[in-house]
Design a protein around this motif. Structure first.
Motif, short mmCIF file in Angstrom:
data_model
loop_
_atom_site.label_atom_id
_atom_site.label_comp_id
_atom_site.label_asym_id
_atom_site.label_seq_id
_atom_site.Cartn_x
_atom_site.Cartn_y
_atom_site.Cartn_z
N MET A 1 -5.69 9.37 13.87
CA MET A 1 -4.75 8.59 13.07
C MET A 1 -4.99 8.89 11.58
O MET A 1 -6.11 8.75 11.09
N MET A 2 -3.94 9.32 10.90
CA MET A 2 -4.05 9.67 9.48
C MET A 2 -3.87 8.42 8.63
O MET A 2 -2.80 8.18 8.05
N THR A 3 -4.92 7.60 8.60
CA THR A 3 -4.80 6.31 7.92
C THR A 3 -4.94 6.43 6.41
O THR A 3 -4.27 5.70 5.67
N GLN A 4 -5.82 7.32 5.94
CA GLN A 4 -6.05 7.39 4.50
C GLN A 4 -4.81 7.83 3.73
O GLN A 4 -4.48 7.23 2.70
N PRO A 5 -4.09 8.86 4.19
CA PRO A 5 -2.84 9.21 3.49
C PRO A 5 -1.84 8.05 3.47
O PRO A 5 -1.11 7.86 2.49
N LEU A 6 -1.81 7.27 4.58
CA LEU A 6 -0.90 6.12 4.63
C LEU A 6 -1.31 5.07 3.60
O LEU A 6 -0.47 4.51 2.90
N LEU A 7 -2.62 4.82 3.50
CA LEU A 7 -3.11 3.86 2.51
C LEU A 7 -2.81 4.34 1.09
O LEU A 7 -2.42 3.55 0.23
N ASP A 8 -2.99 5.64 0.88
CA ASP A 8 -2.70 6.19 -0.45
C ASP A 8 -1.22 6.05 -0.80
O ASP A 8 -0.86 5.76 -1.95
N THR A 9 -0.36 6.25 0.19
CA THR A 9 1.08 6.13 -0.04
C THR A 9 1.46 4.69 -0.38
O THR A 9 2.25 4.43 -1.29
N LEU A 10 0.89 3.74 0.35
CA LEU A 10 1.16 2.32 0.07
C LEU A 10 0.72 1.95 -1.35
O LEU A 10 1.42 1.22 -2.06
N ARG A 11 -0.42 2.46 -1.77
CA ARG A 11 -0.90 2.17 -3.12
C ARG A 11 0.01 2.83 -4.17
O ARG A 11 0.31 2.22 -5.21
N ARG A 12 0.43 4.07 -3.88
CA ARG A 12 1.30 4.77 -4.83
C ARG A 12 2.64 4.07 -4.98
O ARG A 12 3.24 4.06 -6.05
N LEU A 13 3.13 3.47 -3.90
CA LEU A 13 4.38 2.73 -3.92
C LEU A 13 4.19 1.30 -4.46
O LEU A 13 5.15 0.53 -4.50
N LYS A 14 2.96 0.98 -4.84
CA LYS A 14 2.61 -0.35 -5.38
C LYS A 14 2.86 -1.46 -4.36
O LYS A 14 3.21 -2.58 -4.73
N LEU A 15 2.65 -1.13 -3.09
CA LEU A 15 2.71 -2.13 -2.03
C LEU A 15 1.29 -2.61 -1.78
O LEU A 15 0.71 -2.40 -0.70
N THR A 16 0.73 -3.28 -2.77
CA THR A 16 -0.68 -3.66 -2.74
C THR A 16 -0.98 -4.61 -1.59
O THR A 16 -2.03 -4.51 -0.94
N GLY A 17 -0.10 -5.56 -1.35
CA GLY A 17 -0.33 -6.51 -0.26
C GLY A 17 -0.39 -5.82 1.09
O GLY A 17 -1.29 -6.11 1.90
N MET A 18 0.53 -4.91 1.34
CA MET A 18 0.52 -4.19 2.60
C MET A 18 -0.69 -3.28 2.69
O MET A 18 -1.29 -3.14 3.78
N HIS A 19 -1.07 -2.67 1.57
CA HIS A 19 -2.26 -1.81 1.56
C HIS A 19 -3.49 -2.60 1.96
O HIS A 19 -4.27 -2.17 2.85
N ASP A 20 -3.69 -3.76 1.35
CA ASP A 20 -4.88 -4.55 1.64
C ASP A 20 -4.85 -5.08 3.08
O ASP A 20 -5.89 -5.14 3.75
N ALA A 21 -3.66 -5.46 3.55
CA ALA A 21 -3.55 -5.98 4.91
C ALA A 21 -3.84 -4.90 5.95
O ALA A 21 -4.51 -5.14 6.95
N LEU A 22 -3.35 -3.68 5.70
CA LEU A 22 -3.62 -2.57 6.63
C LEU A 22 -5.09 -2.21 6.63
O LEU A 22 -5.69 -1.98 7.68
#
Length: 266
Positions: A1-22
């Motif tokens: 599972m490529m989780t780190q790129p997904l986390l990086d994308t969420l942070r880049r999109l400024k979806l901080t809440g979703m990033h922290d929840a994931l």
């Protein structure tokens, strides 16, 4: 599972809440068994909560309330004529949505400023923009703004504010320029926003306080028409709070420092 790129994308999109929840879900194996829709819903709920909290922080910072007070801490036991039934429509925030005004009057120490700030705090929690100003400070800001060319911008900010709290109303007689400034502020806000006045001066004396009968009539007509009124009475709440304050042990002496809490009424 490529989780780190997904986390990086969420942070880049400024979806901080979703990033922290994931990131939290990845540490909780039990969540892997949940349906995709449930996990996605949890991420979205966290993002909404995060944005709501950020918005509240911005509103409270802009409000510059004099004290951090909450309507849940209002003291109804003190004999000053404050009743839960009369406060319920005010804490609901409907009057702000309807651009109605509120006048709180009473003797010194009865909790006018505290109550005004509690209602301001509640308005921020309900998503309204709030600004607290002492009347002398308002006049000073307007005077400076006229001199440095920022008058139009300041007036625009005051007009767009959902709830403008004016404290210490009636402390000093108004000058002619101050009357005109106040007339402009009230006229701009009439029907567009709510104004909360906190004053030791009874409403029947406001006309004399403003002076210049024609201007006073115009200002008070806009302020008081369909306005809510709270008239407090009784002795100062500071007197009842004084004995309790005297018993507080100095935390520096004992070495027990605690995080400051929101001010309780009185």
């Amino acid at each position: 599972m490529m989780t780190q790129p997904l986390l990086d994308t969420l942070r880049r999109l400024k979806l901080t809440g979703m990033h922290d929840a994931l990131a939290h879900q990845l540490t909780q194996p039990d969540t892997y068994d949940l349906p995709f829709e449930d996990r996605l819903g949890m991420l979205l709920d966290r993002e909404v909560l995060h944005r709501d909290n950020r918005r509240l922080d911005r509103l409270l910072k802009a409000a510059k309330l004099r004290v951090m007070a909450c309507v849940e801490d209002i003291d109804y036991r003190h004999p000053r004529g404050l009743e839960r039934g009369r406060m319920a429509p005010l804490t609901s925030g409907e009057w702000i949505g309807q651009s109605l005004n509120l006048c709180i009057t009473g003797p010194t120490g009865c909790g006018k400023t505290w109550l005004a700030c509690a209602l301001g705090n509640q308005a921020c929690r309900q998503g309204y923009s709030v600004r607290y100003l002492r009347v002398p400070r308002l006049f000073e800001q307007l005077r400076i703004a006229q001199g440095d060319g920022s008058y139009a911008r300041l007036m625009g900010q005051l007009q767009k504010t959902d709830l403008l709290i004016l404290d210490d109303w009636g402390m000093q007689k108004m000058t002619a320029p101050q009357r005109q400034d106040l007339m402009e502020v009230i006229e701009d806000r009439h029907g567009r926003g709510s104004t909360l006045i906190a004053s030791q001066l009874p409403i029947e004396h406001w006309h004399d306080y403003i002076g210049a009968a024609t201007v006073a009539d115009a200002i008070l007509d806009r302020l008081l028409h369909s306005a809510h009124r709270l008239t407090l009475r009784g002795e100062s709440m500071r007197k009842s709070a004084a004995p309790q304050a005297a018993e507080v042990v100095d935390p520096i002496v004992t070495g027990q420092l605690t995080k400051p809490e929101p001010a309780r009424e009185g």
